[in-house]
Write an enzyme that holds these catalytic residues in place. Structure first.
Site, PDB file in Angstrom:
ATOM      1  N   GLY A 107       0.832  -1.210   0.000  1.00 50.41           N
ATOM      2  CA  GLY A 107       0.000   0.000   0.000  1.00 50.41           C
ATOM      3  C   GLY A 107       0.861   1.253   0.000  1.00 50.41           C
ATOM      4  O   GLY A 107       0.599   2.210  -0.756  1.00 50.41           O
ATOM      5  N   TYR A 150       5.973 -19.763   8.695  1.00 49.74           N
ATOM      6  CA  TYR A 150       6.937 -19.003   7.892  1.00 49.74           C
ATOM      7  C   TYR A 150       6.692 -19.258   6.408  1.00 49.74           C
ATOM      8  O   TYR A 150       6.540 -18.322   5.618  1.00 49.74           O
ATOM      9  CB  TYR A 150       8.352 -19.436   8.273  1.00 49.74           C
ATOM     10  CG  TYR A 150       9.467 -18.679   7.609  1.00 49.74           C
ATOM     11  CD1 TYR A 150       9.637 -17.312   7.819  1.00 49.74           C
ATOM     12  CD2 TYR A 150      10.382 -19.340   6.798  1.00 49.74           C
ATOM     13  CE1 TYR A 150      10.692 -16.634   7.220  1.00 49.74           C
ATOM     14  CE2 TYR A 150      11.442 -18.662   6.206  1.00 49.74           C
ATOM     15  CZ  TYR A 150      11.586 -17.311   6.417  1.00 49.74           C
ATOM     16  OH  TYR A 150      12.630 -16.631   5.834  1.00 49.74           O
ATOM     17  N   TYR A 164      -0.678  -7.256  -6.613  1.00 46.35           N
ATOM     18  CA  TYR A 164      -0.497  -5.798  -6.713  1.00 46.35           C
ATOM     19  C   TYR A 164       0.186  -5.427  -8.033  1.00 46.35           C
ATOM     20  O   TYR A 164      -0.108  -4.404  -8.630  1.00 46.35           O
ATOM     21  CB  TYR A 164       0.311  -5.258  -5.526  1.00 46.35           C
ATOM     22  CG  TYR A 164      -0.561  -4.785  -4.391  1.00 46.35           C
ATOM     23  CD1 TYR A 164      -1.281  -5.684  -3.627  1.00 46.35           C
ATOM     24  CD2 TYR A 164      -0.679  -3.425  -4.095  1.00 46.35           C
ATOM     25  CE1 TYR A 164      -2.099  -5.257  -2.591  1.00 46.35           C
ATOM     26  CE2 TYR A 164      -1.492  -2.982  -3.060  1.00 46.35           C
ATOM     27  CZ  TYR A 164      -2.194  -3.902  -2.308  1.00 46.35           C
ATOM     28  OH  TYR A 164      -2.997  -3.469  -1.293  1.00 46.35           O
TER      29      TYR A 164
END
Ligand code: UDP
Length: 330
Positions: A107, A150, A164
């Protein structure tokens, strides 16, 4: 202050890899904005940089909303516990920094129009059935085993980073890091190299897990940093392995450490932890062809430098848990 200076945010900046990245980008004359919540990181790794005008530090947990004033050109997301012992002790934080931390930084990258490189891992391949591991291999991970917190956090990190890139057109890079070693590793982080060197220095036997036939391929930190630098500045947006393909069994590795440290101790066998990968070796064809990168530092040379670093620790640090966030200084 020079206007032309690029600004880079490095998360996990006080950790082993993060601190070496801070050094590298300072050397390249970037303005480095360092961030760390100091759970596993240690300010002593970067204290020499505080006096510089092109370095600043934020004590912040990136799992919470991240704010950085001013321009940001690049982000390196290296915040995460990264050794099996660490993520067994702090599993929820491990999941959060890989998931929510990555989301927050993506973001931030959007808002700042920055390029972001995220630190993924060979652990996305789990206990691999393909050898050596190519980037096309999807892995063999147990989501609910001890390493799941993990491995799955890093797999999610890759997925959201690619989303994204695809949906927002964000400039992203994904590195898959294989076992790396060098100065500033925490002595008690449970990793095999500091474990063996620490034991040798204390005059203890070296704890080999299982029969030591499992393999790893160890990359010296300066080589890794060079690979990260090149990947960041490249156009390549698919995941890329960076590691040293020279493979060795843990037993042979233990024997090398005994020889290096000139110690009279022996290797003793302890129980093999659950889901411990049996073999690991990167296929670095892509890094060679696309980045013109390959490791330069031989294990003998890198181990000597690392051993010399651990020898500088005081007796107290050596015996009380040097930079150990569970027993000591956190
Ligand atoms: N290992 C070992 N003795 C130790 C610590 C680790 O034999 O004291 C083994 C471990 O079981 C694994 C390998 O060394 O097979 C590498 O472990 P490390 O924790 O360094 O990293 P991993 O590659 O497993 O994430």
């Amino acid at each position: 202050m020079s206007k032309a200076r690029k600004r880079i945010l490095i998360t996990g900046a006080a950790g082993f890899l993060g601190s070496h990245l801070c050094d590298r980008f300072i050397k390249e004359d970037y303005h480095v904005v360092a961030m760390d919540n100091l759970i596993t990181g240690d300010l002593r790794n970067i204290q020499h940089l505080f006096k510089l005008e092109n370095f600043e530090f934020y004590h912040h947990d990136v799992s919470k909303f991240v704010f950085v004033p001013g321009e940001v050109d690049y982000i390196l997301h290296f915040a995460s516990p990264a050794s099996p012992i660490d993520y067994l002790k702090i599993p929820i934080q491990t999941l959060k920094v890989g998931a929510m931390g990555t989301h927050n930084l993506l973001g931030l990258a959007r808002v700042k129009k920055a390029r972001i490189l995220v630190a993924s891992t060979s652990e996305v391949y789990g206990d691999p059935t393909v050898h050596p591991q190519t980037e096309e291999y999807w892995g063999n991970v147990n989501p609910v085993g001890p390493r799941g917190v993990y491995d799955e956090a890093k797999r999610y990190m890759e997925a959201i980073t690619m989303a994204y890139h695809t949906y927002h057109g964000l400039e992203t890079r994904i590195i898959r890091i294989f076992n790396t070693y060098g100065p500033r590793m925490r002595l008690n982080d449970g990793r095999v190299l500091p474990a063996f060197i620490g034991q040798a220095l204390r005059g203890e036997d070296l704890t080999m897990f299982g029969d030591g036939s499992q393999t790893r391929s160890f990359c010296y930190v300066a080589d890794l940093v060079e690979g990260i630098y090149r990947l960041l500045l490249s156009d390549y947006t698919q995941p890329m392995n960076i590691g040293n393909p020279e493979e060795i069994t843990i037993k042979e590795f233990g024997e090398e450490i005994i020889k290096l440290t000139n110690s009279s101790q022996k290797l003793i066998s302890l129980e093999l932890p659950k889901d411990d990968p049996k073999q690991r070796k990167p296929d670095i064809t892509k890094a060679r062809e696309i980045l013109g990168w390959e490791p330069k530092v031989k294990r003998a040379e890198g181990l000597k430098i690392t051993y010399d670093y651990f020898k500088t620790l005081s007796k107290e640090e050596l015996f009380s848990g040097h930079r150990d966030f569970i027993n000591g200084n956190k």
